[in-house]
Design a protein around this motif. Structure first.
Motif, PDB file in Angstrom:
ATOM      1  N   ASP A   1      -8.141  -4.083   4.562  1.00 41.06           N
ATOM      2  CA  ASP A   1      -9.043  -3.193   3.829  1.00 41.06           C
ATOM      3  C   ASP A   1      -9.420  -1.990   4.688  1.00 41.06           C
ATOM      4  O   ASP A   1      -9.514  -0.856   4.188  1.00 41.06           O
ATOM      5  CB  ASP A   1     -10.291  -3.975   3.405  1.00 41.06           C
ATOM      6  CG  ASP A   1     -11.114  -3.248   2.368  1.00 41.06           C
ATOM      7  OD1 ASP A   1     -10.562  -2.879   1.311  1.00 41.06           O
ATOM      8  OD2 ASP A   1     -12.325  -3.043   2.602  1.00 41.06           O
TER       9      ASP A   1
ATOM     10  N   MET B   1      -6.457   0.410   4.646  1.00 44.33           N
ATOM     11  CA  MET B   1      -6.332   1.112   3.371  1.00 44.33           C
ATOM     12  C   MET B   1      -7.484   2.073   3.115  1.00 44.33           C
ATOM     13  O   MET B   1      -7.419   2.886   2.194  1.00 44.33           O
ATOM     14  CB  MET B   1      -6.198   0.104   2.230  1.00 44.33           C
ATOM     15  CG  MET B   1      -4.880  -0.652   2.248  1.00 44.33           C
ATOM     16  SD  MET B   1      -4.616  -1.710   0.799  1.00 44.33           S
ATOM     17  CE  MET B   1      -5.726  -3.073   1.151  1.00 44.33           C
TER      18      MET B   1
ATOM     19  N   TYR C   1       0.879  -1.164   0.000  1.00 48.41           N
ATOM     20  CA  TYR C   1       0.000   0.000   0.000  1.00 48.41           C
ATOM     21  C   TYR C   1       0.917   1.214   0.000  1.00 48.41           C
ATOM     22  O   TYR C   1       1.711   1.403   0.929  1.00 48.41           O
ATOM     23  CB  TYR C   1      -0.879  -0.030   1.244  1.00 48.41           C
ATOM     24  CG  TYR C   1      -1.836   1.127   1.392  1.00 48.41           C
ATOM     25  CD1 TYR C   1      -2.750   1.444   0.388  1.00 48.41           C
ATOM     26  CD2 TYR C   1      -1.845   1.893   2.556  1.00 48.41           C
ATOM     27  CE1 TYR C   1      -3.637   2.501   0.541  1.00 48.41           C
ATOM     28  CE2 TYR C   1      -2.736   2.947   2.716  1.00 48.41           C
ATOM     29  CZ  TYR C   1      -3.636   3.251   1.702  1.00 48.41           C
ATOM     30  OH  TYR C   1      -4.513   4.296   1.844  1.00 48.41           O
TER      31      TYR C   1
ATOM     32  N   PRO D   1      -3.659  -7.842  -5.907  1.00 49.21           N
ATOM     33  CA  PRO D   1      -4.557  -6.676  -5.988  1.00 49.21           C
ATOM     34  C   PRO D   1      -5.993  -7.058  -6.335  1.00 49.21           C
ATOM     35  O   PRO D   1      -6.939  -6.474  -5.792  1.00 49.21           O
ATOM     36  CB  PRO D   1      -3.915  -5.833  -7.095  1.00 49.21           C
ATOM     37  CG  PRO D   1      -2.458  -6.185  -7.042  1.00 49.21           C
ATOM     38  CD  PRO D   1      -2.449  -7.655  -6.751  1.00 49.21           C
ATOM     39  N   THR D   2      -6.171  -8.048  -7.211  1.00 48.89           N
ATOM     40  CA  THR D   2      -7.517  -8.518  -7.543  1.00 48.89           C
ATOM     41  C   THR D   2      -8.170  -9.163  -6.331  1.00 48.89           C
ATOM     42  O   THR D   2      -9.366  -8.969  -6.068  1.00 48.89           O
ATOM     43  CB  THR D   2      -7.457  -9.525  -8.708  1.00 48.89           C
ATOM     44  OG1 THR D   2      -6.902  -8.885  -9.848  1.00 48.89           O
ATOM     45  CG2 THR D   2      -8.835 -10.056  -9.046  1.00 48.89           C
TER      46      THR D   2
ATOM     47  N   TYR E   1      -7.599  -8.460  -3.209  1.00 52.46           N
ATOM     48  CA  TYR E   1      -8.000  -7.395  -2.289  1.00 52.46           C
ATOM     49  C   TYR E   1      -9.252  -6.669  -2.780  1.00 52.46           C
ATOM     50  O   TYR E   1     -10.092  -6.252  -1.971  1.00 52.46           O
ATOM     51  CB  TYR E   1      -6.853  -6.403  -2.088  1.00 52.46           C
ATOM     52  CG  TYR E   1      -5.924  -6.781  -0.963  1.00 52.46           C
ATOM     53  CD1 TYR E   1      -6.371  -6.818   0.357  1.00 52.46           C
ATOM     54  CD2 TYR E   1      -4.594  -7.117  -1.210  1.00 52.46           C
ATOM     55  CE1 TYR E   1      -5.526  -7.168   1.393  1.00 52.46           C
ATOM     56  CE2 TYR E   1      -3.734  -7.475  -0.177  1.00 52.46           C
ATOM     57  CZ  TYR E   1      -4.215  -7.504   1.119  1.00 52.46           C
ATOM     58  OH  TYR E   1      -3.376  -7.859   2.152  1.00 52.46           O
ATOM     59  N   GLN E   2      -9.395  -6.534  -4.084  1.00 51.68           N
ATOM     60  CA  GLN E   2     -10.597  -5.914  -4.614  1.00 51.68           C
ATOM     61  C   GLN E   2     -11.817  -6.768  -4.305  1.00 51.68           C
ATOM     62  O   GLN E   2     -12.875  -6.255  -3.916  1.00 51.68           O
ATOM     63  CB  GLN E   2     -10.464  -5.700  -6.132  1.00 51.68           C
ATOM     64  CG  GLN E   2     -11.647  -4.986  -6.766  1.00 51.68           C
ATOM     65  CD  GLN E   2     -11.870  -3.582  -6.205  1.00 51.68           C
ATOM     66  OE1 GLN E   2     -10.917  -2.878  -5.864  1.00 51.68           O
ATOM     67  NE2 GLN E   2     -13.125  -3.175  -6.100  1.00 51.68           N
TER      68      GLN E   2
ATOM     69  N   ARG F   1      -4.825   1.725  -4.131  1.00 44.57           N
ATOM     70  CA  ARG F   1      -5.040   0.291  -3.991  1.00 44.57           C
ATOM     71  C   ARG F   1      -3.679  -0.394  -3.949  1.00 44.57           C
ATOM     72  O   ARG F   1      -2.670   0.173  -4.394  1.00 44.57           O
ATOM     73  CB  ARG F   1      -5.880  -0.252  -5.154  1.00 44.57           C
ATOM     74  CG  ARG F   1      -7.256   0.382  -5.299  1.00 44.57           C
ATOM     75  CD  ARG F   1      -8.040   0.376  -3.991  1.00 44.57           C
ATOM     76  NE  ARG F   1      -8.262  -0.970  -3.458  1.00 44.57           N
ATOM     77  CZ  ARG F   1      -8.667  -1.213  -2.209  1.00 44.57           C
ATOM     78  NH1 ARG F   1      -8.831  -0.213  -1.348  1.00 44.57           N
ATOM     79  NH2 ARG F   1      -8.864  -2.456  -1.808  1.00 44.57           N
ATOM     80  N   PRO F   2      -3.600  -1.598  -3.414  1.00 44.54           N
ATOM     81  CA  PRO F   2      -2.304  -2.277  -3.291  1.00 44.54           C
ATOM     82  C   PRO F   2      -1.674  -2.570  -4.650  1.00 44.54           C
ATOM     83  O   PRO F   2      -2.367  -2.804  -5.635  1.00 44.54           O
ATOM     84  CB  PRO F   2      -2.652  -3.573  -2.548  1.00 44.54           C
ATOM     85  CG  PRO F   2      -4.117  -3.761  -2.747  1.00 44.54           C
ATOM     86  CD  PRO F   2      -4.706  -2.398  -2.860  1.00 44.54           C
ATOM     87  N   GLU F   3      -0.339  -2.541  -4.672  1.00 50.23           N
ATOM     88  CA  GLU F   3       0.418  -2.754  -5.901  1.00 50.23           C
ATOM     89  C   GLU F   3       1.487  -3.813  -5.683  1.00 50.23           C
ATOM     90  O   GLU F   3       2.039  -3.939  -4.583  1.00 50.23           O
ATOM     91  CB  GLU F   3       1.113  -1.457  -6.331  1.00 50.23           C
ATOM     92  CG  GLU F   3       0.204  -0.261  -6.527  1.00 50.23           C
ATOM     93  CD  GLU F   3       1.007   0.993  -6.806  1.00 50.23           C
ATOM     94  OE1 GLU F   3       2.017   0.901  -7.548  1.00 50.23           O
ATOM     95  OE2 GLU F   3       0.650   2.059  -6.269  1.00 50.23           O
TER      96      GLU F   3
ATOM     97  N   HIS G   1     -12.705  -6.362  -0.727  1.00 46.45           N
ATOM     98  CA  HIS G   1     -13.398  -5.088  -0.535  1.00 46.45           C
ATOM     99  C   HIS G   1     -14.857  -5.189  -0.973  1.00 46.45           C
ATOM    100  O   HIS G   1     -15.753  -4.633  -0.329  1.00 46.45           O
ATOM    101  CB  HIS G   1     -12.672  -3.998  -1.327  1.00 46.45           C
ATOM    102  CG  HIS G   1     -13.297  -2.644  -1.219  1.00 46.45           C
ATOM    103  ND1 HIS G   1     -13.222  -1.870  -0.077  1.00 46.45           N
ATOM    104  CD2 HIS G   1     -14.027  -1.916  -2.120  1.00 46.45           C
ATOM    105  CE1 HIS G   1     -13.868  -0.739  -0.270  1.00 46.45           C
ATOM    106  NE2 HIS G   1     -14.364  -0.741  -1.489  1.00 46.45           N
TER     107      HIS G   1
END
Length: 346
Positions: free
Chosen positions: A42, A45, A6, A327-328, A330-331, A12-14, A334
């Protein structure tokens, strides 16, 4: 090496390249074998800049499993090649709480700048991670790291929450679990393994209610005001002996006090967005109800959770992702479309 970070408030995380690691005195270097995703990530962030205190860039991941790759000077008690999980709530090791094995409640951590991995210190969502002290490693033997990594929070946190209420969870008792997500579905299992309680699970989606039944819930009901009447009917009008809220939204904090009986326990584990609150006082909750907001759990309890997993008595529902897919993942976390726990395998 690669890590999931982050990097800016509101971002968003990378997946990024970071410097390779080497252990200093007292430290242990792990090749990460699995790292769990948590709603706490989450939550962190989603914090506004004035409330964010975890440093940037932040390598995520406070649920970690790994293989010992190298030992810093003076380290003993672990060997290169050992398969371990990481106990996350690091403390000073010397204060009254730490001396009692309660590092999650360390009295000096903030003063000394000690932070958990993934929540201030660099975490496990990377190819390697540094652990500050060998005492924060728990051996897992042949247990699959994907199954083991989430035990460090998704297993430990509900275990700690359930354990404090064991005296009220004998035969004939009722426990209500609000939220059958990453922690809640483990909470259901622990209640069935450790207690004689009838377990009633509440959630808002069919997939979560199906999961609750699959892991042992005696009843799985839609989480709504109607659940109050249903729980009262199941308990002869008394209410539940123990209510565990693994969500922490305003709606669940309003619901929970209506479900618990006189003299019961009401434990709030979930961290909902915003600033939800519960009204506690005379007439606000039933008489002699104990309200607790715990944080994580003790290292000894993590040893016990790992033992339960090794015996096949508790298991975390997982979905795996590569580091590039983090990242997906984490999405999806969320959006609420993950069932159970997402686990990244570097």
């Amino acid at each position: 090496m690669r890590a999931v970070q982050y990097r800016e408030i509101g971002g968003r995380p990378e997946v990024v390249e970071v410097e390779d690691l080497s252990p200093g005195p007292g430290q242990v270097l792990l090749d990460v074998t699995a790292a769990g995703l948590c709603h706490s990530d989450d939550h962190v962030m989603g914090l506004p800049e004035e409330e964010y205190v975890y440093g940037l860039p932040l390598t995520l991941g406070h649920e970690g499993a790994g293989r010992v790759a190298a030992l810093g000077e003076g380290v003993s008690g672990v060997d290169v090649g050992d398969s371990v999980v990481v106990y996350g709530p690091w403390g000073c090791g010397r204060c009254v709480r730490c001396s009692a094995g309660q590092e999650n409640y360390c009295e000096r951590a903030a003063e000394l700048g000690i932070a958990p991995p993934g929540l201030g210190a660099p975490g496990a969502m990377a190819e390697q991670m540094l652990v500050d002290d060998a005492r924060h490693l728990v051996p897992i033997g042949d247990l699959d790291p994907v199954a083991a990594a989430p035990l460090t929070d998704a297993g430990l946190t509900p275990y700690h929450a359930v354990s404090r209420s064991l005296p009220k969870l004998g035969a004939g008792s009722t426990a209500v679990v609000i939220g059958v997500g990453g922690l809640g579905h483990v909470g259901v299992q622990l209640l069935k393994v450790l207690t004689g309680a009838r377990v009633v699970a509440l959630d808002v989606g069919d997939a979560k209610l199906d999961l609750a039944r699959r892991v042992g819930a005696d009843e799985a009901l839609t989480s709504s005001p109607d659940a109050v009447g249903a729980v009262r009917e199941l308990t002869g009008g008394r209410g539940a002996d123990v209510v565990l809220d693994f969500v922490g939204l305003q709606a669940t904090l309003d619901l929970a006090p209506q479900l618990v009986r006189v003299g019961g326990d009401l434990t709030v584990v979930g961290i909902g967005p915003g600033a939800p609150s519960m009204a506690v006082g005379f007439g606000r909750v039933p008489y002699e109800v104990s309200v607790l907001v715990p944080y994580w759990g003790y290292r000894q309890e993590l040893l016990e959770v790992v033992e339960l997993a090794q015996r096949g008595q508790v298991a975390v529902e997982t979905e795996t992702f590569t580091l590039d897919e983090a990242p997906t993942a984490y999405q999806r976390l969320h959006e609420g479309t993950l069932t159970g726990r997402g686990v990244v395998v570097p």
